[in-house]
Design a protein around this motif. Structure first.
Motif, PDB file in Angstrom:
ATOM      1  N   THR A  23      76.112 130.912   8.636  1.00 53.52           N
ATOM      2  CA  THR A  23      77.104 129.834   8.536  1.00 53.52           C
ATOM      3  C   THR A  23      77.841 129.925   7.204  1.00 53.52           C
ATOM      4  O   THR A  23      79.072 129.885   7.152  1.00 53.52           O
ATOM      5  CB  THR A  23      76.425 128.447   8.673  1.00 53.52           C
ATOM      6  OG1 THR A  23      75.760 128.391   9.944  1.00 53.52           O
ATOM      7  CG2 THR A  23      77.436 127.317   8.582  1.00 53.52           C
ATOM      8  N   LEU A  24      77.083 130.086   6.126  1.00 56.60           N
ATOM      9  CA  LEU A  24      77.694 130.174   4.794  1.00 56.60           C
ATOM     10  C   LEU A  24      78.570 131.413   4.665  1.00 56.60           C
ATOM     11  O   LEU A  24      79.644 131.374   4.057  1.00 56.60           O
ATOM     12  CB  LEU A  24      76.604 130.188   3.711  1.00 56.60           C
ATOM     13  CG  LEU A  24      76.243 128.826   3.113  1.00 56.60           C
ATOM     14  CD1 LEU A  24      75.835 127.815   4.171  1.00 56.60           C
ATOM     15  CD2 LEU A  24      75.142 128.956   2.087  1.00 56.60           C
ATOM     16  N   GLN A  25      78.110 132.517   5.247  1.00 56.42           N
ATOM     17  CA  GLN A  25      78.873 133.765   5.211  1.00 56.42           C
ATOM     18  C   GLN A  25      80.230 133.560   5.917  1.00 56.42           C
ATOM     19  O   GLN A  25      81.266 133.984   5.425  1.00 56.42           O
ATOM     20  CB  GLN A  25      78.063 134.872   5.910  1.00 56.42           C
ATOM     21  CG  GLN A  25      78.720 136.236   5.925  1.00 56.42           C
ATOM     22  CD  GLN A  25      78.742 136.913   4.561  1.00 56.42           C
ATOM     23  OE1 GLN A  25      77.940 136.608   3.690  1.00 56.42           O
ATOM     24  NE2 GLN A  25      79.657 137.849   4.382  1.00 56.42           N
ATOM     25  N   LYS A  26      80.188 132.890   7.067  1.00 55.80           N
ATOM     26  CA  LYS A  26      81.404 132.655   7.855  1.00 55.80           C
ATOM     27  C   LYS A  26      82.402 131.782   7.077  1.00 55.80           C
ATOM     28  O   LYS A  26      83.606 131.964   7.174  1.00 55.80           O
ATOM     29  CB  LYS A  26      80.995 131.945   9.160  1.00 55.80           C
ATOM     30  CG  LYS A  26      82.069 131.888  10.204  1.00 55.80           C
ATOM     31  CD  LYS A  26      82.062 133.129  11.057  1.00 55.80           C
ATOM     32  CE  LYS A  26      82.975 133.021  12.234  1.00 55.80           C
ATOM     33  NZ  LYS A  26      83.018 134.227  13.022  1.00 55.80           N
ATOM     34  N   LEU A  27      81.874 130.834   6.294  1.00 52.69           N
ATOM     35  CA  LEU A  27      82.742 129.918   5.545  1.00 52.69           C
ATOM     36  C   LEU A  27      83.036 130.412   4.131  1.00 52.69           C
ATOM     37  O   LEU A  27      83.658 129.701   3.331  1.00 52.69           O
ATOM     38  CB  LEU A  27      82.115 128.518   5.474  1.00 52.69           C
ATOM     39  CG  LEU A  27      81.729 127.857   6.805  1.00 52.69           C
ATOM     40  CD1 LEU A  27      81.368 126.395   6.595  1.00 52.69           C
ATOM     41  CD2 LEU A  27      82.839 127.954   7.839  1.00 52.69           C
ATOM     42  N   LYS A  28      82.560 131.630   3.827  1.00 53.31           N
ATOM     43  CA  LYS A  28      82.793 132.271   2.519  1.00 53.31           C
ATOM     44  C   LYS A  28      82.339 131.397   1.343  1.00 53.31           C
ATOM     45  O   LYS A  28      82.891 131.469   0.241  1.00 53.31           O
ATOM     46  CB  LYS A  28      84.264 132.650   2.350  1.00 53.31           C
ATOM     47  CG  LYS A  28      84.762 133.605   3.422  1.00 53.31           C
ATOM     48  CD  LYS A  28      86.161 134.106   3.112  1.00 53.31           C
ATOM     49  CE  LYS A  28      86.567 135.203   4.061  1.00 53.31           C
ATOM     50  NZ  LYS A  28      87.452 134.789   5.124  1.00 53.31           N
ATOM     51  N   CYS A  29      81.351 130.529   1.595  1.00 52.39           N
ATOM     52  CA  CYS A  29      80.725 129.710   0.535  1.00 52.39           C
ATOM     53  C   CYS A  29      81.703 128.804  -0.206  1.00 52.39           C
ATOM     54  O   CYS A  29      81.473 128.483  -1.365  1.00 52.39           O
ATOM     55  CB  CYS A  29      79.976 130.591  -0.462  1.00 52.39           C
ATOM     56  SG  CYS A  29      78.497 131.311   0.225  1.00 52.39           S
ATOM     57  N   GLU A  30      82.804 128.418   0.457  1.00 51.56           N
ATOM     58  CA  GLU A  30      83.727 127.529  -0.259  1.00 51.56           C
ATOM     59  C   GLU A  30      84.330 126.473   0.665  1.00 51.56           C
ATOM     60  O   GLU A  30      84.513 126.706   1.851  1.00 51.56           O
ATOM     61  CB  GLU A  30      84.840 128.329  -0.949  1.00 51.56           C
ATOM     62  CG  GLU A  30      85.699 129.115   0.004  1.00 51.56           C
ATOM     63  CD  GLU A  30      86.730 129.992  -0.703  1.00 51.56           C
ATOM     64  OE1 GLU A  30      86.707 130.093  -1.926  1.00 51.56           O
ATOM     65  OE2 GLU A  30      87.569 130.551   0.018  1.00 51.56           O
ATOM     66  N   ARG A  52      80.728 121.254   1.612  1.00 50.36           N
ATOM     67  CA  ARG A  52      80.306 119.869   1.852  1.00 50.36           C
ATOM     68  C   ARG A  52      79.558 119.798   3.184  1.00 50.36           C
ATOM     69  O   ARG A  52      80.126 120.075   4.240  1.00 50.36           O
ATOM     70  CB  ARG A  52      81.536 118.960   1.899  1.00 50.36           C
ATOM     71  CG  ARG A  52      82.333 118.961   0.585  1.00 50.36           C
ATOM     72  CD  ARG A  52      83.798 118.649   0.784  1.00 50.36           C
ATOM     73  NE  ARG A  52      84.457 119.655   1.632  1.00 50.36           N
ATOM     74  CZ  ARG A  52      85.708 119.567   2.059  1.00 50.36           C
ATOM     75  NH1 ARG A  52      86.446 118.528   1.726  1.00 50.36           N
ATOM     76  NH2 ARG A  52      86.229 120.516   2.829  1.00 50.36           N
ATOM     77  N   VAL A  53      78.275 119.443   3.090  1.00 49.01           N
ATOM     78  CA  VAL A  53      77.420 119.360   4.285  1.00 49.01           C
ATOM     79  C   VAL A  53      77.231 117.886   4.635  1.00 49.01           C
ATOM     80  O   VAL A  53      76.927 117.066   3.763  1.00 49.01           O
ATOM     81  CB  VAL A  53      76.043 120.010   4.030  1.00 49.01           C
ATOM     82  CG1 VAL A  53      75.225 120.064   5.324  1.00 49.01           C
ATOM     83  CG2 VAL A  53      76.200 121.420   3.455  1.00 49.01           C
ATOM     84  N   TYR A  54      77.417 117.558   5.919  1.00 45.04           N
ATOM     85  CA  TYR A  54      77.271 116.165   6.349  1.00 45.04           C
ATOM     86  C   TYR A  54      76.280 116.098   7.506  1.00 45.04           C
ATOM     87  O   TYR A  54      76.294 116.953   8.392  1.00 45.04           O
ATOM     88  CB  TYR A  54      78.631 115.598   6.786  1.00 45.04           C
ATOM     89  CG  TYR A  54      78.555 114.139   7.179  1.00 45.04           C
ATOM     90  CD1 TYR A  54      78.518 113.142   6.202  1.00 45.04           C
ATOM     91  CD2 TYR A  54      78.493 113.758   8.518  1.00 45.04           C
ATOM     92  CE1 TYR A  54      78.422 111.796   6.551  1.00 45.04           C
ATOM     93  CE2 TYR A  54      78.404 112.418   8.878  1.00 45.04           C
ATOM     94  CZ  TYR A  54      78.362 111.448   7.886  1.00 45.04           C
ATOM     95  OH  TYR A  54      78.257 110.119   8.235  1.00 45.04           O
TER      96      TYR A  54
END
Length: 203
Positions: free
Chosen positions: A57-64, A99-101
């Motif tokens: 998930t983080l890889q897909k969102l490029k950590c930003e 931002r994680v919700y």
């Protein structure tokens, strides 16, 4: 053999958590998920499925952080699992802008709507809660990149299955990754709906 071709921030966090070598499941699944395909990930408990879900998930969102609408959804069975998943994500996101919700049935839908509206990147939620948000136009899925389902065996239940079918019909485009310990015929049925051309990784 260490983890390869992941965002430097992810590699750093894995190192901090003393996760240096991918499990057999992670070696097989991470490259396939990174390719953008829909994937059924079938592996027993303790294979590293949760870490795989977070890392990809983080890889897909490029950590930003980008924009206001969620770009990743993580569907879980109930509130307890939603909170566990949230805590697991926070270990990886505390040093970046993502931002994680977390949402669940017990939290009033209007509260969720207004908080999501302020801008999030990753939404962790349950099928019922997500479905309610959809019915009230409380979540915009136009920017969605990846939709992961944790421990998907719970979808065998009629209400969760129906809620998911309703949700996925409202999502125009996304990669779907479904994690489970065993492949169930009911999970296979999703191939006719949103898991098109899905690949299966099992260990």
């Amino acid at each position: 053999m260490p983890f390869k071709k992941l965002h430097p921030e992810i590699l750093e966090t894995l190192e901090q958590q003393n996760i240096e070598t991918p499990t057999a499941f992670q070696k097989k699944s991470i490259p396939v998920i990174k390719s953008g395909a829909n994937v059924y990930c079938i592996a027993p408990k303790g294979s590293g499925k949760t870490t795989t879900l977070i890392v990809t998930t983080l890889q897909k969102l490029k950590c930003e952080a980008v924009g206001n609408a969620p770009r990743a959804i993580v569907l879980v069975e109930h509130k307890e699992r939603a909170m566990e998943m949230y805590d697991a994500f926070l270990k990886f996101t505390k040093y970046n802008s993502l931002r994680v919700y977390v949402g669940y049935e017990e939290l009033h839908v209007d509260v969720q709507k207004s908080e999501i509206f302020e801008g999030i990147d990753i939404l962790i939620t349950t099928p019922k809660s997500m479905n309610k948000l959809f019915l009230l136009n409380g979540v915009n899925t136009a920017k969605l990149k990846i939709f992961s389902i944790d421990d998907a065996e719970f979808l065998i239940q009629k209400s969760a299955y129906a809620a998911l079918m309703s949700i996925t019909q409202s999502v125009q485009k996304s990669q779907y990754v479904l994690y489970a310990e065993k492949m169930h015929p009911k999970l296979m049925r999703f191939e006719s709906y949103f898991m098109e051309y899905a690949k299966t990784i099992s260990v």
